[in-house]
Design a protein around this motif. Structure first.
Motif, PDB file in Angstrom:
ATOM      1  N   ASN A 127       0.837  -1.147  -0.029  1.00 36.84           N
ATOM      2  CA  ASN A 127       0.122   0.041  -0.072  1.00 36.84           C
ATOM      3  C   ASN A 127       0.822   0.742  -0.232  1.00 36.84           C
ATOM      4  OD1 ASN A 127      -2.037  -1.662  -0.339  1.00 36.84           O
ATOM      5  ND2 ASN A 127      -2.929  -1.574   2.075  1.00 36.84           N
ATOM      6  N   LEU A 128       1.523   1.074   0.845  1.00 34.83           N
ATOM      7  CA  LEU A 128       2.838   2.520   1.331  1.00 34.83           C
ATOM      8  C   LEU A 128       3.669   2.603  -0.209  1.00 34.83           C
ATOM      9  CD1 LEU A 128       3.781   2.408   4.236  1.00 34.83           C
ATOM     10  CD2 LEU A 128       2.105   3.494   3.521  1.00 34.83           C
ATOM     11  N   GLY A 129       4.404   1.492  -0.968  1.00 36.04           N
ATOM     12  CA  GLY A 129       4.005   1.160  -2.177  1.00 36.04           C
ATOM     13  C   GLY A 129       3.976   1.626  -3.457  1.00 36.04           C
ATOM     14  N   SER A 130       2.684   1.754  -3.087  1.00 41.36           N
ATOM     15  CA  SER A 130       1.630   1.789  -4.151  1.00 41.36           C
ATOM     16  C   SER A 130       1.140   3.379  -4.357  1.00 41.36           C
ATOM     17  CB  SER A 130       0.335   1.116  -4.199  1.00 41.36           C
ATOM     18  OG  SER A 130       0.560   0.190  -4.799  1.00 41.36           O
ATOM     19  N   ALA A 131       1.264   4.047  -3.035  1.00 41.95           N
ATOM     20  CA  ALA A 131       0.828   5.764  -2.916  1.00 41.95           C
ATOM     21  C   ALA A 131       2.213   6.175  -3.297  1.00 41.95           C
ATOM     22  CB  ALA A 131       1.050   5.743  -1.299  1.00 41.95           C
ATOM     23  N   LYS A 132       1.587   7.247  -4.310  1.00 45.87           N
ATOM     24  CA  LYS A 132       2.317   8.450  -4.825  1.00 45.87           C
ATOM     25  C   LYS A 132       3.017   9.511  -4.050  1.00 45.87           C
ATOM     26  CE  LYS A 132       2.294  11.552  -8.443  1.00 45.87           C
ATOM     27  NZ  LYS A 132       1.312  12.314  -9.980  1.00 45.87           N
ATOM     28  N   PHE A 133       3.636   9.476  -4.223  1.00 42.93           N
ATOM     29  CA  PHE A 133       5.280   9.993  -2.765  1.00 42.93           C
ATOM     30  C   PHE A 133       4.910  12.170  -4.002  1.00 42.93           C
ATOM     31  CE2 PHE A 133       8.917  12.272  -2.407  1.00 42.93           C
ATOM     32  CZ  PHE A 133       8.940  11.925  -1.040  1.00 42.93           C
ATOM     33  N   ASP A 134       4.067  12.273  -2.684  1.00 42.08           N
ATOM     34  CA  ASP A 134       4.520  14.098  -3.236  1.00 42.08           C
ATOM     35  C   ASP A 134       5.648  14.904  -2.398  1.00 42.08           C
ATOM     36  OD1 ASP A 134       3.520  16.610  -3.038  1.00 42.08           O
ATOM     37  OD2 ASP A 134       1.682  16.430  -2.689  1.00 42.08           O
ATOM     38  N   GLN A 135       6.579  15.528  -2.772  1.00 47.10           N
ATOM     39  CA  GLN A 135       7.531  15.849  -2.164  1.00 47.10           C
ATOM     40  C   GLN A 135       7.186  17.427  -1.395  1.00 47.10           C
ATOM     41  OE1 GLN A 135      10.538  15.711  -1.753  1.00 47.10           O
ATOM     42  NE2 GLN A 135      11.490  17.333  -1.193  1.00 47.10           N
ATOM     43  N   LYS A 136       6.012  18.158  -2.017  1.00 47.26           N
ATOM     44  CA  LYS A 136       5.645  19.232  -1.042  1.00 47.26           C
ATOM     45  C   LYS A 136       5.379  19.824  -0.263  1.00 47.26           C
ATOM     46  CE  LYS A 136       5.584  23.653  -0.619  1.00 47.26           C
ATOM     47  NZ  LYS A 136       6.332  24.405  -0.483  1.00 47.26           N
ATOM     48  N   ARG A 137       4.054  17.907  -0.486  1.00 48.64           N
ATOM     49  CA  ARG A 137       2.966  18.213   0.621  1.00 48.64           C
ATOM     50  C   ARG A 137       4.378  17.602   2.096  1.00 48.64           C
ATOM     51  NH1 ARG A 137      -2.652  14.457   1.865  1.00 48.64           N
ATOM     52  NH2 ARG A 137      -1.815  13.936   3.844  1.00 48.64           N
ATOM     53  N   SER A 138       5.403  16.050   1.843  1.00 48.32           N
ATOM     54  CA  SER A 138       6.203  15.685   2.683  1.00 48.32           C
ATOM     55  C   SER A 138       6.496  17.280   3.521  1.00 48.32           C
ATOM     56  CB  SER A 138       7.181  15.076   2.272  1.00 48.32           C
ATOM     57  OG  SER A 138       6.220  13.609   1.722  1.00 48.32           O
ATOM     58  N   GLN A 139       7.058  17.729   2.625  1.00 52.53           N
ATOM     59  CA  GLN A 139       8.612  19.298   2.800  1.00 52.53           C
ATOM     60  C   GLN A 139       6.798  19.946   4.597  1.00 52.53           C
ATOM     61  OE1 GLN A 139       9.590  21.135  -0.501  1.00 52.53           O
ATOM     62  NE2 GLN A 139      11.219  19.542  -0.614  1.00 52.53           N
ATOM     63  N   LEU A 140       6.113  19.947   3.778  1.00 55.24           N
ATOM     64  CA  LEU A 140       5.508  20.995   4.686  1.00 55.24           C
ATOM     65  C   LEU A 140       5.206  19.750   5.760  1.00 55.24           C
ATOM     66  CD1 LEU A 140       2.750  22.136   2.408  1.00 55.24           C
ATOM     67  CD2 LEU A 140       4.652  23.663   3.903  1.00 55.24           C
ATOM     68  N   ASP A 141       4.939  18.494   6.264  1.00 56.29           N
ATOM     69  CA  ASP A 141       4.366  17.777   7.352  1.00 56.29           C
ATOM     70  C   ASP A 141       5.823  17.782   7.768  1.00 56.29           C
ATOM     71  OD1 ASP A 141       2.533  16.682   6.766  1.00 56.29           O
ATOM     72  OD2 ASP A 141       2.997  14.993   5.221  1.00 56.29           O
ATOM     73  N   LEU A 142       6.451  18.139   7.366  1.00 54.41           N
ATOM     74  CA  LEU A 142       8.672  18.036   8.269  1.00 54.41           C
ATOM     75  C   LEU A 142       8.525  19.224   9.038  1.00 54.41           C
ATOM     76  CD1 LEU A 142      10.832  17.437   9.062  1.00 54.41           C
ATOM     77  CD2 LEU A 142      12.286  17.826   6.855  1.00 54.41           C
ATOM     78  N   ALA A 143       7.895  20.469   8.488  1.00 52.66           N
ATOM     79  CA  ALA A 143       7.868  22.007   9.057  1.00 52.66           C
ATOM     80  C   ALA A 143       7.077  21.580   9.873  1.00 52.66           C
ATOM     81  CB  ALA A 143       7.398  23.025   7.935  1.00 52.66           C
ATOM     82  N   ARG A 144       5.564  21.058   9.646  1.00 53.75           N
ATOM     83  CA  ARG A 144       4.823  21.254  10.109  1.00 53.75           C
ATOM     84  C   ARG A 144       5.021  20.545  12.022  1.00 53.75           C
ATOM     85  NH1 ARG A 144      -0.715  22.093  10.068  1.00 53.75           N
ATOM     86  NH2 ARG A 144      -0.491  22.238   7.606  1.00 53.75           N
ATOM     87  N   MET A 145       6.084  19.150  11.640  1.00 53.69           N
ATOM     88  CA  MET A 145       6.782  18.614  13.304  1.00 53.69           C
ATOM     89  C   MET A 145       6.890  19.621  13.750  1.00 53.69           C
ATOM     90  SD  MET A 145       8.950  15.528  13.264  1.00 53.69           S
ATOM     91  CE  MET A 145      10.308  16.007  12.377  1.00 53.69           C
TER      92      MET A 145
END
Length: 681
Positions: A127-145
Motif C-alpha cells: 500500500n505504501l509503495g503504491s501511493a504516489k509520493f508528494d514532495q511538497k506535502r512531505s516538506q510541509l509535514d516536516l515543517a509542521r512537525m
C-alpha cells in the motif's frame, strides 16, 4: 549504452524479474554486472547472485524517477510467502559523504516471525509503495512537525536525520534550513487566517493577556494572547503575537505594540479587558491604551474592569519579599542540612537524636532549588519536623556552627505557614489550563483574611514581613477585587451570598458600603449590556471573515432593524435577567460542577446576563501556566529560537500554539488526531 571493454552478456536464460526493466546486464571478461539505467551504478549480475540486492538498490536509488514500485514489492511478496519457517530480513545501512551515497552494505540477520504477521507487513508495504509520493506535502509535514513540537530548525541539516529520512523514503529531498523556515512561514499564514476567522465569528468580547518572555541572551519579548468563550461555551486561548522588543524599549513602545496588534487583528472593538503580569508596572502603558480605545467608543464600566493583574506574578512577588526578609534564617537551615549530610558519622548521630526525641517522619532532609520557590517551602517543612534532632545536635556537636536559635525556629514555623498558603493557592489552578475567573475570588478572599491576621502578630520581625506582603496584596486587590467579585456573582453556586460572607470578615463595619459597591457595579455593567452590547457585537462580528485587505465585506442594510428589534423586545420583559438570576436560590455546590455548561443550558433564560457572563468568566486571572507557576525565572525562550529572526520566532511560537490547540480540540488518540490534523491542511 556504451561501457569500455564491456560486451553485453548473452542471456543464458530469460530474465523474468521486473527488476531487470531498470538494469542492463553486461559482461566484462568472466564477470557479469548489472548496470542501473538511472544512476549507472554497477552491481553483481551473475545468475547466482539473485535479484534481492538489485531490488534494494532500486528502491533507494536517488536518480530513479517517481514510478510505481508496486510490481517490485508484489514480486517480493510472492517470493517471501513461498518460504516457510524462518525468513531472512535484509537491513540496509546507508552512510553519507558530503551528500553522496557511498557503497551499500547489505547484511542479513535471522529474524523469526509468524506467517500472518508477515503477510500483514507485506500488504502494508504494498500500500505504501503504491501511493504516489508528494514532495511538497512531505516538506510541509516536516515543517509542521518542527513547529508543533518545538524542534530546532537546524535539525534538517543533521547527519543522522538525513540518514533516517533517506532510509524511510529515498525520494524525499530534505530542504535546507532556510527553505524549511519558509515552509513554516507558509503554515503560519494559513493557521493565522483560521484564527482570524474564528475570532471574528465570535459574538462576545475578547480578553487580552500580556506576558513578558526572556531568553538566555537577555533579550525580551512581549506575548499577546486572546482569551474568550466561544459560541459552544468553551474557553479558548489563541496566541496573537510574539514580538521581539528592542533593548531600549519603554512604556510607549509597549503600548504601540499592543495597539498595533489590536489594529492588525481588528479586535479593538471587541476588547473587554487586558491582563498584565505585574501589579505595580505598566500603569502608563494601560493609560495610553485605554485613551486610544476610548476615542472610538466608551469602555464598559468606565474602564474599571479593563486593567487586570496576574495573580501568579503576585504570588511570586510575595514569595520573593518573604525570602529576602528571611534570607539569614534560610541560609542557616541550608547549612544545617549540609552539615548533617557532610559525613556519614554525623548523619548516623543525627538519626539517633531523631529517635531519642520521638521523630518518626517520612520526610527526608533535602536542599531546595533556588529556581523553584515551592522547594524552599518543602525544605522548611522537613527541617521543622527535625527541629528536636537539630537541637540535640547543637548540644553535642561542637563543629555544628550554624544552629538556629529557638526564636529563629519560631520564625521558620511562621514563614512556612505563609508559604504553605501560597503553595496551596497556586496548586488550585496549576492543574487546569482552562480556569474561569469565578474560581479565584474565594481563594483571594481567604488570603486577604489571613494577611489581616498576620499583621496583628506582636513579633516585630514577623509583623514586618506580613506588612510588606500585605502592601503588595492591597495593590492587587484595589485593581482586581471588583472584577473577581462580579465573576463570583456570576457563579450560580455563590451569587451575592459569597460577597456577603467574605466582606464582613475583610472590611468589618464598612462591609455594607463595600457590598453595595459590588452590587451597584454589576448592575451598572448589566445595564450597559442591556442597552448596547447586542448591536455593538453585531457590528463587530460582521467586520469580516478574513485578514484585512483579503476580502470585501458586504454592507448589511438591516443593522438598524436588528437594534430596533432587540430594544423593542426588551420592553416586554417583566423582570430583568439580573434580578431574576439573583432572586432565585443558589445552585447546590458539588465537585463536578461545570459553570460553562450551566450557562450554556441557561442562556435562553438569561439572554442578556449570559452575554455578560461569557465575557467576564473568560477573563484570564493568571497569565502563567503550570510549568512556570513555581519558577522565579519566568518564561524563557530556548536558545534555538532566540537566534532566529523576529518574524520566524513569531511564526514558530504562535504556530505551535495554534497547532497544539487544534490537536487538543480533536479529542482523539494521538495517532488519529495527527491524521486529522494532516487532512485539514
Amino acid at each position: 549504452m556504451e561501457i569500455s571493454d564491456e560486451i553485453p552478456a548473452k542471456k543464458q536464460k530469460r530474465l523474468t524479474s521486473v527488476v531487470w526493466n531498470h538494469f542492463e546486464r553486461v559482461r566484462k571478461a568472466d564477470t557479469c554486472y548489472a548496470v542501473c539505467v538511472h544512476c549507472k551504478k554497477k552491481l553483481s549480475g551473475s545468475s547466482n547472485s539473485g535479484t534481492t540486492h538489485l531490488r534494494n538498490h532500486l528502491i533507494r536509488c536517488l536518480k530513479r524517477s517517481n514510478y510505481d514500485v508496486s510490481q517490485i514489492l508484489s514480486t517480493k511478496k510472492k517470493r517471501k510467502e513461498s518460504n516457510l519457517g524462518q525468513s531472512t530480513l535484509a537491513l540496509t545501512t546507508v552512510s553519507y559523504d558530503e551528500g553522496k551515497i557511498k557503497d551499500e552494505i547489505i547484511s542479513s540477520i535471522p529474524f523469526k516471525f509468524d506467517k500472518e504477521h508477515k503477510k500483514e507487513e507485506t500488504n502494508q508495504a504494498i500500500n505504501l509503495g503504491s501511493a504516489k509520493f508528494d514532495q511538497k506535502r512531505s516538506q510541509l509535514d516536516l515543517a509542521r512537525m518542527i513547529m508543533l513540537h518545538g524542534y530546532p530548525l537546524a535539525m534538517v541539516e543533521h547527519f543522522g536525520f538525513k540518514i533516517f529520512v533517506k532510509n524511510l523514503q529515498p525520494l524525499f529531498e530534505v530542504n535546507n534550513n532556510t527553505a524549511t523556515e519558509l515552509d513554516c512561514m507558509t503554515i503560519y499564514g494559513k493557521e493565522k487566517q483560521k484564527v482570524y476567522e474564528a475570532i471574528h465569528l465570535l459574538h462576545g468580547k475578547i480578553n487580552l493577556s500580556v506576558d513578558m518572555w526572556h531568553s538566555p541572551e537577555n533579550s525580551e519579548y512581549i506575548c499577546l494572547i486572546a482569551n474568550y468563550i466561544d459560541m459552544d461555551w468553551r474557553l479558548q486561548k489563541k496566541m496573537l503575537n510574539f514580538v521581539t522588543l528592542d533593548p531600549s524599549y519603554n512604556d510607549d513602545v509597549l503600548s504601540e505594540v499592543v495597539i498595533k496588534s489590536l489594529t492588525d487583528w481588528a479586535i479593538d472593538c471587541k476588547l473587554f479587558s487586558m491582563t498584565f503580569d505585574d501589579c505595580s508596572a505598566y500603569d502608563v502603558m494601560v493609560f495610553k491604551i485605554k485613551d486610544w480605545l476610548s476615542q472610538n467608543r466608551p469602555l464598559l464600566k468606565n474602564g474599571e474592569l479593563f486593567d487586570i493583574r496576574c495573580v501568579t506574578h503576585l504570588l511570586i512577588s510575595i514569595v520573593q519579599e518573604v525570602m529576602e526578609a528571611f534570607h539569614d534564617v534560610t541560609h542557616k537551615i541550608r547549612e544545617s542540612i549540609r552539615h548533617v549530610k557532610s559525613l556519614q558519622e554525623i548523619q548516623g548521630k543525627f538519626n539517633e537524636y531523631a529517635l531519642q526525641v520521638g521523630i518518626n517522619s517520612e520526610r527526608n532532609l533535602a536542599l531546595d532549588s533556588l529556581m523553584q520557590w515551592n522547594s524552599t517551602y518543602m525544605m522548611l517543612e522537613a527541617a521543622l519536623e527535625y527541629q528536636g534532632a537539630f537541637s540535640l545536635l547543637r548540644e553535642n556537636d561542637v563543629t555544628y556552627t550554624t544552629a538556629l536559635s529557638d526564636t529563629e525556629w519560631e520564625w521558620a514555623s511562621s514563614v512556612a505557614g505563609y508559604m504553605k498558603l501560597l503553595v496551596e493557592f497556586t496548586n488550585v489552578f496549576i492543574g487546569n489550563k482552562y480556569l474561569t475567573a469565578n474560581v479565584f475570588f474565594p481563594e483571594i478572599c481567604d488570603m486577604h483574611i489571613k494577611l489581616i491576621e498576620w499583621c496583628k502578630i506582636p513579633d516585630d520581625f514577623l509583623n514586618s514581613i506580613a506588612s510588606k506582603i500585605k502592601n503588595k496584596f492591597d495593590k492587587y486587590w484595589s485593581k482586581c477585587s471588583l472584577t473577581l467579585a462580579i465573576a463570583a456573582i456570576l457563579d450560580p453556586r455563590f451569587k451575592m451570598k459569597l460577597i456577603e460572607y467574605y466582606y464582613p470578615q475583610i472590611y468589618g463595619s464598612e462591609s455594607s458600603d463595600r457590598i453595595k459597591e459590588v452590587s451597584d457595579g454589576i448592575r451598572e455593567l448589566f445595564n450597559e449590556y442591556a442597552v448596547g452590547l447586542a448591536s455593538l457585537d453585531q457590528d463587530s462580528s460582521r467586520s469580516g471573515g478574513s485578514l484585512p485587505g483579503t476580502s470585501d465585506v458586504t454592507r448589511d442594510k438591516l443593522k438598524g432593524f436588528d437594534k430596533f428589534l432587540y430594544e423593542t423586545s426588551q420592553n416586554h420583559s417583566m423582570t430583568p435577567d439580573l434580578d431574576k438570576y439573583l432572586d432565585e436560590p443558589v445552585f447546590p455546590r458539588n465537585y463536578d460542577f461545570n459553570i460553562l455548561n450551566w450557562w450554556k443550558v441557561h442562556t435562553p433564560r438569561y439572554p442578556i446576563l449570559s452575554m455578560l457572563a461569557r465575557d467576564v468568566l473568560g477573563i484570564p486571572v493568571s497569565t502563567l501556566g503550570s510549568e512556570v507557576a513555581f519558577s522565579s525565572s519566568g518564561r524563557m525562550l530556548d536558545h534555538h529560537r532566540s537566534s532566529l529572526s523576529p518574524d520566524a520566532k513569531e511564526a514558530l511560537i504562535c504556530g505551535q500554539d495554534w497547532l497544539r490547540t487544534e490537536l487538543e480540540a480533536t479529542n482523539l488518540p494521538t495517532s488519529n488526531a495527527a491524521v486529522l490534523l494532516a487532512e485539514t491542511r
